[in-house]
Design a protein around this motif. Structure first.
Motif, short mmCIF file in Angstrom:
data_model
loop_
_atom_site.label_atom_id
_atom_site.label_comp_id
_atom_site.label_asym_id
_atom_site.label_seq_id
_atom_site.Cartn_x
_atom_site.Cartn_y
_atom_site.Cartn_z
N ALA A 96 0.82 -1.17 -0.04
CA ALA A 96 -0.02 -0.05 0.01
C ALA A 96 1.13 1.25 0.01
N GLY A 97 2.05 1.04 0.19
CA GLY A 97 2.85 2.11 0.35
C GLY A 97 3.69 2.57 1.61
N GLY A 98 3.60 1.54 2.38
CA GLY A 98 4.39 1.86 3.90
C GLY A 98 5.85 1.41 3.56
N ASP A 99 6.62 1.89 4.53
CA ASP A 99 8.22 1.77 4.30
C ASP A 99 8.62 0.87 5.43
N ASP A 100 7.72 0.53 6.44
CA ASP A 100 8.16 -0.45 7.37
C ASP A 100 6.91 -0.94 8.33
N TYR A 101 7.28 -1.97 9.14
CA TYR A 101 6.13 -2.74 9.66
C TYR A 101 6.51 -3.12 10.85
N MET A 102 5.79 -2.86 11.99
CA MET A 102 6.07 -3.31 13.55
C MET A 102 4.77 -4.05 14.02
N THR A 103 4.67 -5.09 14.65
CA THR A 103 3.60 -5.64 15.41
C THR A 103 3.47 -5.45 16.74
N LYS A 104 2.17 -5.24 17.20
CA LYS A 104 1.74 -5.28 18.45
C LYS A 104 1.84 -6.54 19.21
N PRO A 105 2.18 -6.50 20.47
CA PRO A 105 2.54 -5.54 21.42
C PRO A 105 4.31 -5.19 20.76
N PHE A 106 4.68 -3.90 21.15
CA PHE A 106 6.09 -3.51 20.82
C PHE A 106 6.73 -2.91 21.86
N ASN A 107 8.10 -3.07 21.78
CA ASN A 107 8.72 -1.79 22.62
C ASN A 107 8.94 -0.51 22.16
N PRO A 108 8.42 0.35 22.73
CA PRO A 108 8.33 1.81 22.23
C PRO A 108 9.77 2.33 22.08
N LEU A 109 10.85 1.77 22.51
CA LEU A 109 11.98 2.21 22.39
C LEU A 109 12.45 1.95 21.25
N GLU A 110 11.92 0.54 21.00
CA GLU A 110 12.25 0.13 19.33
C GLU A 110 11.82 1.14 18.33
N VAL A 111 10.64 1.50 18.57
CA VAL A 111 9.91 2.46 17.55
C VAL A 111 10.71 3.57 17.39
N ALA A 112 11.10 4.07 18.75
CA ALA A 112 12.11 5.40 18.48
C ALA A 112 13.38 5.04 17.99
N ALA A 113 13.94 4.09 18.00
CA ALA A 113 15.32 3.50 17.25
C ALA A 113 14.85 3.36 15.73
#
Length: 236
Positions: A96-113
């Motif tokens: 659809a045009g996304g650049d990356d994909y993370m699944t829940k639950p996730f570590n918010p620090l990983e999102v920031a990284a």
């Protein structure tokens, strides 16, 4: 980081608050948010963002549909955050045009990284460095670094920013084999965290645009069990 503008889209206010708190501690100070797809679409259309974090399951609009709508006017990187974990969902998001994909639950620090890695990579591209060859040619394929353009047999090929980055990296290392993990780390700018399928999807997208027969590629080759390379002989 203070100059980067982020948009967080999720119907859970608690999650947005948590992410915003972590991101602010990591140096991001311009963070907007939206709880619905319609609100996100209005903000994305009226304000230029450097990155959008997007949930798939929104109350009024499917996140994939929202991504497609945003892509009609914005090339801002989009990171999906979702409870949907199947490979099909991941492929749909990237398609659809996304650049990356993370699944829940996730570590918010990983999102920031991941977000910081994205911007670090952009900064590296913008810094002066040893002059590179500005036009790369492989038979009928031409990549112009200055214009950030790609032509095939003289016809302009429209690529997304990430498609261009991946193709350029392979073109700068012709005939060298890279695993999906290595490509993710080199092009996406950080550890893959098992997201090798992201690379697979982008290779497929490039093949559809650059190969005469994407099922029997001549340019972007996959050595089964080893990795990918750009064939310097190009598409004949």
């Amino acid at each position: 980081m203070e100059d980067h503008r982020l948009l967080l889209v999720d119907d859970e206010q608690g999650l947005i608050t948590m992410l915003k708190t972590v991101l602010e501690k990591e140096g991001f100070h311009w963070i907007d948010s939206a709880l619905t797809g319609e609100a996100a679409l209005q903000k994305a259309a009226s304000q230029e963002y450097d990155l959008i974090v997007l949930d798939v399951m929104l109350p009024d609009m499917d996140g994939f549909e929202l991504c497609r709508k945003i892509r009609t006017f914005s090339f801002a990187p989009i990171l999906f955050l979702t409870a949907k974990t199947s490979d099909l969902d991941k492929l749909t998001g990237l398609g659809a045009g996304g650049d990356d994909y993370m699944t829940k639950p996730f570590n918010p620090l990983e999102v920031a990284a991941r977000i910081k890695a994205r911007f670090r990579r952009e900064e590296v591209y913008q810094k002066p460095s040893t002059p590179k060859k500005q036009v790369l040619t492989f038979n009928k394929l031409t990549i112009d670094l200055n214009a950030a353009s790609v032509t095939l047999s003289g016809q302009n090929i429209e690529l997304t920013a990430k498609e261009f980055e991946l193709l350029l990296f392979l073109a700068e290392h012709p005939n060298q084999i890279f695993t999906a993990t290595q490509l993710y780390e080199k092009v996406w700018g950080m550890d893959s965290f098992g997201d090798d399928k992201t690379v697979t999807v982008y290779i497929m997208r490039l093949r559809k645009k650059l190969e005469i027969d994407s099922k029997h590629p001549k340019l972007l080759l996959n050595l089964r069990g080893i990795g990918y390379k750009l064939n310097a002989g190009g598409e004949k």
